[in-house]
Structure formats: C-alpha cells, structure tokens
Design a protein around this motif. Structure first.
Motif, PDB file in Angstrom:
ATOM      1  N   ASN A 168     -34.284  66.007 -12.196  1.00  0.00           N
ATOM      2  CA  ASN A 168     -33.852  67.346 -11.799  1.00  0.00           C
ATOM      3  C   ASN A 168     -32.781  67.324 -10.721  1.00  0.00           C
ATOM      4  O   ASN A 168     -32.036  68.293 -10.571  1.00  0.00           O
ATOM      5  CB  ASN A 168     -35.051  68.168 -11.312  1.00  0.00           C
ATOM      6  N   ASN A 169     -32.714  66.233  -9.960  1.00  0.00           N
ATOM      7  CA  ASN A 169     -31.715  66.143  -8.893  1.00  0.00           C
ATOM      8  C   ASN A 169     -30.393  65.562  -9.376  1.00  0.00           C
ATOM      9  O   ASN A 169     -29.479  65.342  -8.587  1.00  0.00           O
ATOM     10  CB  ASN A 169     -32.255  65.292  -7.730  1.00  0.00           C
ATOM     11  N   SER A 170     -30.310  65.303 -10.679  1.00  0.00           N
ATOM     12  CA  SER A 170     -29.064  64.729 -11.198  1.00  0.00           C
ATOM     13  C   SER A 170     -27.937  65.754 -11.244  1.00  0.00           C
ATOM     14  O   SER A 170     -26.763  65.398 -11.300  1.00  0.00           O
ATOM     15  CB  SER A 170     -29.300  64.168 -12.608  1.00  0.00           C
ATOM     16  N   GLY A 171     -28.291  67.044 -11.240  1.00  0.00           N
ATOM     17  CA  GLY A 171     -27.280  68.099 -11.269  1.00  0.00           C
ATOM     18  C   GLY A 171     -26.684  68.344 -12.642  1.00  0.00           C
ATOM     19  O   GLY A 171     -25.754  69.134 -12.788  1.00  0.00           O
ATOM     20  N   GLU A 172     -27.200  67.684 -13.668  1.00  0.00           N
ATOM     21  CA  GLU A 172     -26.665  67.860 -15.020  1.00  0.00           C
ATOM     22  C   GLU A 172     -27.428  68.950 -15.757  1.00  0.00           C
ATOM     23  O   GLU A 172     -28.599  69.225 -15.474  1.00  0.00           O
ATOM     24  CB  GLU A 172     -26.755  66.543 -15.797  1.00  0.00           C
ATOM     25  N   LEU A 173     -26.762  69.555 -16.701  1.00  0.00           N
ATOM     26  CA  LEU A 173     -27.358  70.642 -17.474  1.00  0.00           C
ATOM     27  C   LEU A 173     -27.934  70.067 -18.768  1.00  0.00           C
ATOM     28  O   LEU A 173     -27.201  69.615 -19.635  1.00  0.00           O
ATOM     29  CB  LEU A 173     -26.290  71.695 -17.797  1.00  0.00           C
ATOM     30  N   ASP A 174     -29.266  70.086 -18.852  1.00  0.00           N
ATOM     31  CA  ASP A 174     -29.889  69.558 -20.057  1.00  0.00           C
ATOM     32  C   ASP A 174     -30.118  70.679 -21.070  1.00  0.00           C
ATOM     33  O   ASP A 174     -29.835  71.851 -20.803  1.00  0.00           O
ATOM     34  CB  ASP A 174     -31.199  68.842 -19.729  1.00  0.00           C
TER      35      ASP A 174
END
Length: 939
Positions: A168-174
């Motif tokens: 969740n802290n990766s900042g990417e939109l899954d």
C-alpha cells in the motif's frame, strides 16, 4: 413418454414486465423517450427481453430505450489520471518480497503469492484498514480467534501486516483501487436516474457506489428475490434461499444434525409420514401446510424435474438425449449449467458425435489446451535433458515444425520414434544425434531442437527475459507459425507478448524452474473462449444466468459435492476473523449461490436437474438445496419431482447414436474373423508360428492386422535385457574359443568373465541394478562350461551363433528368423544339432515340449537346418541343463511344417481364426482388449 413436461407460460416475461412498469411509471411524463434513464444490467443478454417488455407494456409503436450498461463496461469508460499497474507486476513485486523474507522456504511461492494478492485485494475492495501497529493487529486476531497468541498466529499476522503496508505504501494504482476510483468518479457525475437489476447482495464497493450515487440522483434497486416472493409459482422454490446446507469446515448444531439426517431418510428412502413429522427444526410440515392452503396450484411438476443417474456415463447420456429431444421439439435456446465439468465434457462429446455443437460461455483454461501443452512439453524436454517420452510428445504436437509439410513432419517423427524404441535410447540429445546418422530430415529436426535449447540455456533471468527467450525458441521450432493458425494459439501468443510487455521494467530474476511455475500459474488463470461456434445449445455457469431466461435449462452434476460449490480464491483467516476485519465469509458466498439458483429456477419454465445418485456403487446425495425442495414438494403436493431411472432405460438404449460404419455389436462371443486374401502374410517366423498355434486370433491381430504393441524403451533392466546380454556373451566367447578342450579351464573361466564384464559394462554404468544381473550370470558360468565340455566329449563342436536364415516353404510362404546356435558332429561332420538359449527353469521347458507341436520353435529350426537333434539350453541361476524334445526331431520337424502349410492353405480358403487360446497364452497377451475373452467367458 416425455420425461420433462413442457410449459407454454413464461415466468420471465412476468418479471421483465414488472421491471418495465416500474421504469415507465417513474418516467411517465417522458414516454416514449426513455433515454434519460440508465439501467444497470447483470449482463447484456438481459437487454433484449427488457426492451421487448418496455415496448409491450408501453403499447406504443415506437419507444426510445433507456441507456443499458453493465457495471464493468461503465467503469471502463472512466478515464484515470494514473496508469494502473498490471497484476503480473504486482505478483512479481509480492513474490520478491516473500523471497527476500524467506518465510516460505520450501513452499510453492508463486501459489502463496497468488493467495496473498487475493487477500490484499479483498482488504482493498472491502475498505478494510489495518491497525497502525503489528501488535494491535495481533491483539485483534487474538480476540477474533478467541485464543492466546501462538507461533502460527504471530506468523500469520506478521505476513499479512508487513505485506499489506509494503504494497500500500508503493504509491501505485492497482486494479482494485482503480475500480474504486472509477466508481467514485461515476458517483460524482451522477445525473440520470439509475435502475439496478439484482439477484443477490452487492459487494461492499458497489454498495458504497450506489449510496454515493443516490446523493446526486435517484437509485431504484429491482431485486429479483422480491419479485419472486410475489409469484405463486415460486412459492415452493423460496425454500432454496432459506436453506443452510452443511459444509466440511462447519460444525453443525444438534438441531442441524438431526434435520440433515432426517432429510436424508425422507428424500432417499420411504418418505414416510412418520419421518416427515420429525423435521420440526426447519418446519417443513408447516411450510407444506402453508403451500397446500395458500398455493394449491403452485406445484412445480410441469416445469422442474430431477434425474438421479447410476454413474457418470448414464448422467451424460441422459443429458445428451434430453437436449436432442428439446431440439427436436423446436427449442432454440437451451442452457447447460454445468456444476461437474467432467460430466459436461463427456456429455459434450456425445452431443458432438450426434452432430450437435455446443457454444461454451465458460471457456477453457489455457493450461488445458493443446496450444499450451506444446509449450510445457518443450520445457519438459529441455529440463529432462530430452527424455525420450517428453521428446516424442513434443514432436507429435501438430504445432511444432509447422513450416514443413505435414506428411514430411509425421514421417520424420515416426522414423525417429522407431529408432528410439528399437535401440532403447532414454535421453540426451547427443545420443539421438548418434542414432540418426545418414538421415538428413531427422538430423535437421534435432539441430533445430539444439538451437532452440541454446536460446533458453541460462541460469536465471527476469520474467520478461525468459518470455522473450521462449518466444525466440518457439520461432526456431516453427511453433509460432503453428500457433498462428489456431484461434487459441493466437490468444496464447498475444498473452505471452502482453506479459512480456507488462513485465519489461521488472528486474526480479528467477531460475528456469521458478519461471516455469509462474508460467504454469499464468496459463491456469487465463481462459480461452471459442467464439466461432454458433449453436442453440449453450454451456454456461450459474453466475452467468442472472436475469436470463431460456427455452430449457439442464443443470448438470448437482450433487452435494458440487452444489453449492466452493470458493476458488485463496483464503486466509477463518470466518470469525473475516467478520472482525469486515471481509466476506463463506456464508456470503454460499448465500449468493443460493440466490442465483433461485433466480435461475424462477426465470425458467423447463428445467431438468441431474446428478449421480450412485458413484462406484456408493450412494451419492443430491445438493442439499434441491434435497429440501424435493422433500417440501412431496409433502405439499405428493410429488418428489424425480424421474424414475426405469423410465429412461429404453429411451437411452433406443436413442444411442452410432455411426453406420460401426453398428451395435452382437452379444459378446468368441471372435472368429476370416483373413482377407491380400492381408495374409507371406513371411512367418518361429515366434509367429507359435502365436498361430497358441491362439489363431492372436496371430490374426498381431501378424495380419499388425496391431503389435510398439517397442518399449526399457529404462530399467529387465529379464529380456539379461537374455540378450547372455546371448551376446556366448556368441563372442564361442567365436574366440570354438573348442574348449584345447584350452585350460582357468583360461576359459577368465575369458568368459572378462567378456561378461565388457558386455554388461554399459548397462552397469547406466543402471547400478544391472550388476545384480551380472552376478546372476556369473553364478551360472561354471555350470555352463561343464555342460559345454560334456557336449564336446560327446563329439559336438560349435559351428556358428546368432545365425539369420530365410527358407522358402512354398511360392507364397517364407520362414525367417535367427538361430542362437548350430553345432555339428566332429566325427563325420554330417550330423547337425540346433540349440536355443532360454533363461528359464528346465522343468518349464520340458512342459513346453511334452506335447508334440505345442511349441514349434525347435521344430522349425530343426527343419531349416535339417538337424538330427535340437534342444533348449536352460540357464537358470547356477544350473545349465539341455532340454530336448521327447519325440524324434526329424519327424517332428516334418510334421510341424506340414501342419503350417495346411493351416495357411485353410486360411487362404476362408477358414476362421478363433480366439481359443489357453489361459497361459492369454495371461500376457496384449490382444485381450480386442478379443474381450473375459466378457464372452462370463456369458
């Protein structure tokens, strides 16, 4: 007789008319223009009947329809500011995290990664937020589990908590977050009234969306469950929605156990009045009384029937027959809702044999298709160092070497297989090269395999790198060209290219084995749909039938093991923890299935439900949902809705489809075919003659139809290998020492031991167990030398060994073979003796020769060489014994050949070749599946 009664009424029309009236009432001031209304459909199959109902209820010549869309398509229309990271990349990121932490050292890490990704997506979809610290999360799990923390619980909490925050802290939109953002944008843009057609409860994300949408525009939910509650025809069906079947991980209460056991007795046995009255837990008696009083004409016999088959084959055949009957009755839209895919596969084969194609909405996993099989066989061959079975499976694929003519490719593969089996080559590409000296076509095929293997010859690479190398190797092998000529192959190639493109920036390096596991999982996750088939018969699944109506529905494989089904997603935590976290439980999944089942029955007026009432002789229960419905219906209306098996027996037999070329066989009896003139062989060996004597039908199958089994590549040392090695040893030994009496016994022992070790050496190097066979032969060497010295003392001398021969018996028949050994008399030189080595007990050989003409081998050899004597040399452990026929050898040889010529003359005159082999001849006969002796023996 018509097992499934027909109905002219359409309950589905009633439901769609109700929906149309709701929409038309809300937009009465806008009629005939309904374009400012939006209807959210479960699928696009619903749009046509809804449009027809709107036009019919409005009673207008022209009407402008509302906007109709599925939620998935509506979401796809929303542009997003950020790009969505593909699941392929998310899986590799999660895999890398798990591998770095070494939590699951010996497990299938890709499978665990897939399960964890499903859990993380569930947390996102249900708007679950984990506590700020791992300790708080562990306390939450303790309370939910109602137990003290242990190593397993701490490990489970740590895995989920760390990976949740890491992802969740990766900042990417899954995908899950992109879906939620799209729903939020749609809710903010809400203008038109929204009508939602439902059959079951919505997921948390959809509920939030509708709540947000309702703040800006009206939302009206039209729930099929509520509509069925108003229909008398559905009164009995509603028990399905209220049923709570047991499942393996659920411990039932005492009441639940009593109800389940009573229900089994009522439905499966006598359904007696006394047992029914005991089912007070679910109040079936009260419900039945209610139906009798308020819905006396709501019996389901005219629209729903059950058939309990005796085994898979009968269920598949009954389903096939009913579908053909429906087609003959003029039904144009038939649905097969398959709970058991194995039965569905068999039924589909029967339908195709009858000329009925099936349009499959469920599709096939790519991993089950031949286009994927050629990929996996190629990788199998590569990793097994071209093990012969993997290699032959690969070369027999229709997709390899597709740039060559089909006939040439097949001929090359056939020739290579014959060589491999004849020479017993087990593996190694270099060994195959040595085998194919002089054959250009075979060597070119092997060269291409070597070039393709070099492309994939590396220790590790990124997933994208492996995919690129795979594609290059497939091009070298001509597989890409073959896949491009197949619809499923085109989709597979597109998938490989998409995965390579998506993973281009990923730097996770994996070994060939790790990448193979990933590839297998990817192929298992993707489905191929064949859109080229247009048929009135549709194979689908329960969730795809929401709000759909058909002319007839067949529900296949509805036993307790398949309905309700199981959730295929990976599951972490038990239901208590999932409730605490706000995740859906298994009961939610089962309730959805029950709602969909109720909707299917309510929307369709002709339904047949089948299951296997017995499997392998054991009773097999119907689905508990249907079991309760049958029990209630019998109590209320005196009909358990079941078609008796006896009603189907004649129908199934009379409607069995068979090709005109293969009519129904007569009652099982001993086969006695007559050989066609052009097929009668003109050559025969001693072993072939033995086969003719042992069983004429065996000879017919082996030597006239040439149905012999192919040579097997012997990976382990067998007794026949031992026999071949001993034959070779004795040939070499006697060629070097033709008269043993001229040499010292110690020299003979030493020479025979040396030759034996040399002959056995390759086998011992390949298989350590071959040493045991060598020791067994060495045990017999002293006895063999004693026997040979005794023969020389009697005047016999070795002349030749392993001698091939061909002898014309008539103009139409030639005898051929290879003789182990020929001896001659030293004095005079005219007497001849033929010998045949046998690695078996002397008593067994004497039994073979006891009856004249039962074993023809020695008699044939004696005739060819005009021998006065003949014998088997029994070599068994430390004993070597000569076993001669008790009859005069010359007379036996003449009688033996005379019988052979007479039998062939009878064969040419049309004599039958019956399967009258003895039990000993049948024991190891590979033709037993053709003559079916066990069947006609029973009769």
């Amino acid at each position: 007789m018509n097992p499934i009664p027909q109905s002219n009424a359409s309950t589905a029309t009633v439901f769609f008319d109700s929906v149309a009236r709701v929409i038309l009432t809300q937009h009465s001031h806008e009629i005939p223009d309904l374009r400012r209304a939006r209807v959210l459909l479960p699928n696009y199959h619903v749009s046509q009947p809804l449009a027809q109902s709107l036009a019919r209820v409005a009673n207008l010549p022209v009407i402008l329809l509302p906007q109709m869309v599925t939620l998935n398509d509506w979401v796809q229309s929303v542009p997003l500011a950020l790009s969505v990271i593909p699941d392929t990349c998310r899986i590799t990121t999660l895999y890398q995290a798990l591998r770095a932490r070494r939590w699951f050292a010996d497990a299938d890490l890709w499978s665990i990664t897939r399960e964890l990704l499903i859990l993380l997506d569930e947390l996102t979809q249900n708007h679950v937020t984990l506590p700020q610290s791992a300790e708080d999360f562990l306390l939450q799990l303790e309370q939910a589990y109602q137990s003290k923390r242990g190593i397993a619980m701490q490990f489970e909490a740590r895995v989920v908590y760390e990976l949740w925050y890491a992802m969740n802290n990766s900042g990417e939109l899954d995908t899950a977050r992109a879906y939620q953002q799209s729903l939020a944008q749609l809710a903010q843009q809400a203008e038109l009234p929204l009508y939602v057609l439902l059959t079951s409860d919505l997921a948390a994300a959809e509920v939030r969306f509708l709540e947000a949408y309702h703040k800006r525009a009206s939302v009206m939910i039209i729930d099929l469950r509520e509509l069925t509650s108003r229909q008398p025809e559905c009164a009995a069906m509603r028990i399905i929605a209220s049923s709570r079947p047991r499942f393996p991980d659920h411990i039932p209460t005492e009441n639940e156990r009593g109800v389940h056991d009573n229900l089994k007795e009522v439905v499966g046995n006598s359904r007696s009045q006394e047992r029914v009255e005991e089912m007070d837990a679910l109040s079936l008696r009260e419900q039945a009384n209610h139906l009798q009083k308020h819905f006396p004409h709501a019996a389901l016999g005219h629209r729903l029937r059950f058939f309990g088959a005796h085994g898979l084959e009968q269920e598949a055949r009954a389903a096939e027959v009913q579908i053909r009957r429906w087609l003959l009755a003029g039904k144009k839209n038939i649905a097969i809702v398959a709970q058991d895919r194995i039965v569905a596969r068999r039924m589909r084969a029967l339908l195709e044999r009858a000329g009925v194609l099936v349009c499959d909405e469920t599709g096939w996993k790519l991993s089950t298709l031949s286009v994927s099989t050629v990929l996996m066989r190629w990788l199998d061959a590569l990793q097994s160092d071209f093990y012969y079975q993997d290699l032959l499976d690969l070369l027999k694929s229709p997709f390899i070497f597709a740039d060559q003519a089909v006939c040439e490719r097949k001929q090359t593969v056939y020739q290579l297989e014959q060589l491999v089996r004849r020479h017993g080559v087990v593996a190694h590409l270099d060994t195959f090269f040595d085998l194919t000296q002089g054959n250009v076509e075979m060597r070119m095929a092997l060269i291409r395999l070597r070039q393709a293997a070099e492309v994939l010859h590396k220790k590790n690479d990124t997933l994208s790198g492996w995919l690129c190398a795979l594609y290059s190797s497939l091009e070298i092998l001509g597989i890409v060209q073959g896949l491009k000529m197949d619809d499923a192959g085109i989709q597979l190639l597109q998938a490989l290219q998409n995965w390579q493109r998506e993973l281009h920036v990923d730097t996770t390096r994996v070994s060939l084995t790790e990448w193979r596991h990933w590839l297998a999982q990817q192929l298992d996750e993707h489905t191929f749909l064949d859109i080229t088939i247009d048929s009135p018969v549709l194979l689908t699944h329960l969730a795809a039938t929401r709000w759909r109506s058909f002319d007839a529905v067949l529900m296949l494989g509805c036993d307790a093991a398949h309905l309700p089904g199981t959730d295929n997603s990976g599951r972490w935590f038990n239901d208590a923890v999932r409730i605490t976290l706000g995740l859906p439980t298994r009961e939610v999944y089962l309730a959805q299935q029950r709602d969909e089942l109720l909707a299917l029955l309510a929307m369709n007026d002709t339904v047949l439900v089948t299951w296997q009432a017995s499997k392998s002789g054991e009773a097999n229960l119907l689905s508990p949902c249907f079991e309760m419905l049958r029990a209630l219906h019998e109590l209320a209306y005196g009909d358990d809705l079941t078609i008796k098996p006896g009603e189907w027996d004649k129908l199934l037999e009379s409607t069995q489809v068979r090709s005109a070329e293969f009519p129904l066989p007569p009652a099982a009896a001993m086969p006695a075919p007559v050989a066609r003139q052009g097929l009668i062989p003109k050559r025969i060996s001693a072993s072939g003659y033995n086969s003719l004597v042992a069983c004429p039908y065996q000879f017919y199958a082996r030597h006239i139809l040439h149905l012999n089994e192919m040579d097997e590549v012997r990976e382990d040392v067998e007794k026949r290998d031992y026999g071949e090695w001993v034959h070779d040893i004795l040939r070499r030994f006697h060629e070097q020492y033709q008269v043993l009496g001229n040499h010292l016994r110690a020299d003979l022992d030493s020479a025979l031991l040396r030759i034996s070790v040399e002959i056995f050496a390759p086998a011992v190097q390949r298989d350590y167990l071959a040493r045991a066979w060598l020791l067994r032969w060495q045990q017999a060497i002293p006895s063999y030398l004693d026997e040979q010295l005794k023969n020389e003392a009697e005047g016999w001398r070795y002349q030749s060994g392993e001698v091939p021969f061909e002898l014309p018996l008539t103009a139409d028949l030639l005898m051929h073979g290879r003789l182990d050994r020929v001896d001659v008399q030293a004095k005079g030189g005219s007497a001849v003796r033929v010998l045949d080595y046998k690695m078996m007990d002397a008593a067994r050989l004497r039994n073979k020769l006891k009856e004249a003409g039962e074993d023809v081998q020695l008699a044939c050899y004696a005739y060819v060489y005009e021998a006065e004597e003949a014998a088997f040399i029994s070599i068994e452990k430390d004993k070597v014994i000569a076993v001669a026929p008790p009859q005069d050898v010359a007379d036996l040889a003449q009688a033996n050949i005379a019988r052979l010529l007479e039998v062939f003359e009878q064969m040419r005159s049309g004599a039958a070749l019956p399967a009258h082999g003895t039990a000993e001849a049948c024991q190891y006969c590979e033709m037993r599946g053709l003559c079916r002796k066990s069947e006609w023996n029973e009769r």
